[in-house]
Design a protein around this motif. Sequence first.
Motif, PDB file in Angstrom:
ATOM      1  N   LYS A 195       0.844  -1.209   0.000  1.00 15.58           N
ATOM      2  CA  LYS A 195       0.000   0.000   0.000  1.00 15.58           C
ATOM      3  C   LYS A 195       0.875   1.254   0.000  1.00 15.58           C
ATOM      4  O   LYS A 195       0.571   2.237  -0.705  1.00 15.58           O
ATOM      5  N   LEU A 196       1.961   1.238   0.759  1.00 15.23           N
ATOM      6  CA  LEU A 196       2.874   2.376   0.799  1.00 15.23           C
ATOM      7  C   LEU A 196       3.480   2.626  -0.572  1.00 15.23           C
ATOM      8  O   LEU A 196       3.548   3.771  -1.036  1.00 15.23           O
ATOM      9  N   ILE A 197       3.924   1.569  -1.246  1.00 15.05           N
ATOM     10  CA  ILE A 197       4.533   1.695  -2.572  1.00 15.05           C
ATOM     11  C   ILE A 197       3.516   2.221  -3.593  1.00 15.05           C
ATOM     12  O   ILE A 197       3.823   3.089  -4.412  1.00 15.05           O
ATOM     13  N   GLN A 198       2.310   1.710  -3.531  1.00 14.77           N
ATOM     14  CA  GLN A 198       1.275   2.132  -4.477  1.00 14.77           C
ATOM     15  C   GLN A 198       0.959   3.627  -4.341  1.00 14.77           C
ATOM     16  O   GLN A 198       0.765   4.319  -5.343  1.00 14.77           O
ATOM     17  N   ASP A 199       0.925   4.131  -3.114  1.00 16.49           N
ATOM     18  CA  ASP A 199       0.546   5.525  -2.866  1.00 16.49           C
ATOM     19  C   ASP A 199       1.739   6.473  -2.757  1.00 16.49           C
ATOM     20  O   ASP A 199       1.550   7.661  -2.495  1.00 16.49           O
ATOM     21  N   TYR A 200       2.945   5.959  -2.939  1.00 15.85           N
ATOM     22  CA  TYR A 200       4.151   6.777  -2.779  1.00 15.85           C
ATOM     23  C   TYR A 200       4.094   7.991  -3.704  1.00 15.85           C
ATOM     24  O   TYR A 200       3.910   7.867  -4.923  1.00 15.85           O
ATOM     25  N   ASN A 201       4.261   9.177  -3.104  1.00 17.63           N
ATOM     26  CA  ASN A 201       4.230  10.423  -3.869  1.00 17.63           C
ATOM     27  C   ASN A 201       5.175  11.419  -3.204  1.00 17.63           C
ATOM     28  O   ASN A 201       4.871  11.956  -2.142  1.00 17.63           O
ATOM     29  N   THR A 226       5.570  -1.139 -10.110  1.00 14.31           N
ATOM     30  CA  THR A 226       4.815  -0.917 -11.350  1.00 14.31           C
ATOM     31  C   THR A 226       3.369  -0.520 -11.078  1.00 14.31           C
ATOM     32  O   THR A 226       2.673  -0.049 -11.992  1.00 14.31           O
ATOM     33  N   VAL A 227       2.889  -0.702  -9.851  1.00 13.71           N
ATOM     34  CA  VAL A 227       1.506  -0.313  -9.523  1.00 13.71           C
ATOM     35  C   VAL A 227       1.441   1.087  -8.934  1.00 13.71           C
ATOM     36  O   VAL A 227       0.346   1.583  -8.626  1.00 13.71           O
ATOM     37  N   ASN A 228       2.593   1.731  -8.769  1.00 10.58           N
ATOM     38  CA  ASN A 228       2.602   3.089  -8.227  1.00 10.58           C
ATOM     39  C   ASN A 228       1.860   4.035  -9.167  1.00 10.58           C
ATOM     40  O   ASN A 228       2.074   4.024 -10.388  1.00 10.58           O
ATOM     41  N   THR A 229       1.008   4.865  -8.610  1.00 10.10           N
ATOM     42  CA  THR A 229       0.148   5.747  -9.407  1.00 10.10           C
ATOM     43  C   THR A 229       0.949   6.677 -10.300  1.00 10.10           C
ATOM     44  O   THR A 229       0.646   6.834 -11.496  1.00 10.10           O
ATOM     45  N   ILE A 230       1.998   7.302  -9.766  1.00 11.88           N
ATOM     46  CA  ILE A 230       2.793   8.252 -10.544  1.00 11.88           C
ATOM     47  C   ILE A 230       3.569   7.559 -11.653  1.00 11.88           C
ATOM     48  O   ILE A 230       3.636   8.037 -12.788  1.00 11.88           O
ATOM     49  N   GLU A 261       1.383   6.796 -14.539  1.00 12.20           N
ATOM     50  CA  GLU A 261       1.117   7.983 -15.355  1.00 12.20           C
ATOM     51  C   GLU A 261       2.299   8.309 -16.264  1.00 12.20           C
ATOM     52  O   GLU A 261       2.120   8.838 -17.366  1.00 12.20           O
ATOM     53  N   ARG A 262       3.504   7.972 -15.801  1.00 13.39           N
ATOM     54  CA  ARG A 262       4.704   8.248 -16.589  1.00 13.39           C
ATOM     55  C   ARG A 262       5.105   7.074 -17.478  1.00 13.39           C
ATOM     56  O   ARG A 262       6.188   7.067 -18.070  1.00 13.39           O
ATOM     57  N   ASN A 263       4.240   6.061 -17.551  1.00 11.79           N
ATOM     58  CA  ASN A 263       4.504   4.865 -18.381  1.00 11.79           C
ATOM     59  C   ASN A 263       5.814   4.181 -18.014  1.00 11.79           C
ATOM     60  O   ASN A 263       6.540   3.680 -18.889  1.00 11.79           O
ATOM     61  N   GLN A 264       6.133   4.216 -16.691  1.00 15.47           N
ATOM     62  CA  GLN A 264       7.314   3.542 -16.154  1.00 15.47           C
ATOM     63  C   GLN A 264       8.622   4.073 -16.727  1.00 15.47           C
ATOM     64  O   GLN A 264       9.632   3.358 -16.793  1.00 15.47           O
ATOM     65  N   THR A 265       8.602   5.354 -17.123  1.00 13.69           N
ATOM     66  CA  THR A 265       9.840   5.979 -17.605  1.00 13.69           C
ATOM     67  C   THR A 265      10.614   6.624 -16.451  1.00 13.69           C
ATOM     68  O   THR A 265      11.631   7.286 -16.682  1.00 13.69           O
ATOM     69  N   ALA A 309      10.842   1.407 -22.976  1.00 14.48           N
ATOM     70  CA  ALA A 309      11.412   0.865 -21.736  1.00 14.48           C
ATOM     71  C   ALA A 309      10.321   0.507 -20.732  1.00 14.48           C
ATOM     72  O   ALA A 309       9.271   1.164 -20.659  1.00 14.48           O
ATOM     73  N   THR A 310      10.569  -0.559 -19.957  1.00 14.59           N
ATOM     74  CA  THR A 310       9.673  -0.978 -18.870  1.00 14.59           C
ATOM     75  C   THR A 310      10.503  -1.082 -17.593  1.00 14.59           C
ATOM     76  O   THR A 310      11.694  -0.758 -17.578  1.00 14.59           O
ATOM     77  N   PHE A 311       9.868  -1.585 -16.531  1.00 15.51           N
ATOM     78  CA  PHE A 311      10.585  -1.688 -15.256  1.00 15.51           C
ATOM     79  C   PHE A 311      11.790  -2.615 -15.354  1.00 15.51           C
ATOM     80  O   PHE A 311      12.729  -2.521 -14.556  1.00 15.51           O
ATOM     81  N   VAL A 312      11.791  -3.518 -16.333  1.00 11.50           N
ATOM     82  CA  VAL A 312      12.919  -4.431 -16.524  1.00 11.50           C
ATOM     83  C   VAL A 312      14.188  -3.652 -16.857  1.00 11.50           C
ATOM     84  O   VAL A 312      15.305  -4.087 -16.555  1.00 11.50           O
ATOM     85  N   ASP A 313      14.020  -2.468 -17.459  1.00 12.03           N
ATOM     86  CA  ASP A 313      15.174  -1.658 -17.872  1.00 12.03           C
ATOM     87  C   ASP A 313      15.631  -0.686 -16.796  1.00 12.03           C
ATOM     88  O   ASP A 313      16.597   0.053 -17.009  1.00 12.03           O
TER      89      ASP A 313
END
Length: 265
Positions: free
Chosen positions: A123-129, A161-165, A168-172, A202-206
């Motif tokens: 939950k912390l990771i998902q809402d991290y801002n 990868t589930v973080n809201t921000i 929005e940034r397409n994992q860039t 690029a994705t989180f793998v990169d």
Amino acid sequence: MGSGCLKVTKYFLFLFNLLFFILGAVILGFGIWIMVDKNSFIYVLQMSSSSLKTGAYILIGVGAVTMLMGFLGCLGAVNEIRCLLGLYFTCLLLILIGQIAAGLLIYLQRSALKAEVSGIVHKLIQDYNPEDEKNRTIENAWDYVQTELSCCGWTGPQNWTVNTILLERNQTSYPCSCKNVTKDSLPHEGFCNLDISSNPNATFVDWPVNQQGCMEGVESWVQENLGIILGVCAGVAVIELLGMVLSICLCKNIHTEDYTKVPKY
């Protein structure tokens, strides 16, 4: 029991209770530390789980009671007051039973506790801002954990990868505290931008981040310090048993009580 042996027992019990008083102060201090610490994984759990807060209050209460017990034990031993020694023995027995019960409860509920911690971190990771000052302190604590343990996410960087921000940034972007570089060169909070000029898909793998999840780091820390933890617990139990034996021996061999010895306040 001869008077000489009685004196030895009495002063051994006094020294033991002095040690017990110091132990209570340590427990009290540990409970207070859990409540005020803001730079570790403890703070992350404390702000998200009522269980740890309750545990901290219990530690503070146990520490205070232990200090009181040490004082009563010293008073009862030096002044040879049987009722105080009997009360002291009874309280020690109850504390020992409570500690055993608490240890068994934690052991039996370890899977549930692990699941609760996992839910808190996800939950912390998902809402991290990093721009939200409301949760900045707890997020800084999590950044500190990821930096110090050289880990990312709870089970791995894919948790981010589930973080809201980041969605929005397409994992860039990726969490800076996860970056796989020397700790001293890290910006320890917020998000870092991924260089997508050479790889626009690029994705989180990169992401240039640590691949180990923090769950492994925490479990490794527990495993490395398990001997110390068990040793401390065993030492406390032995001290309590010794105090019970000495108090009951002294209590049985005090045939008359002189209440005039008790200090008047």
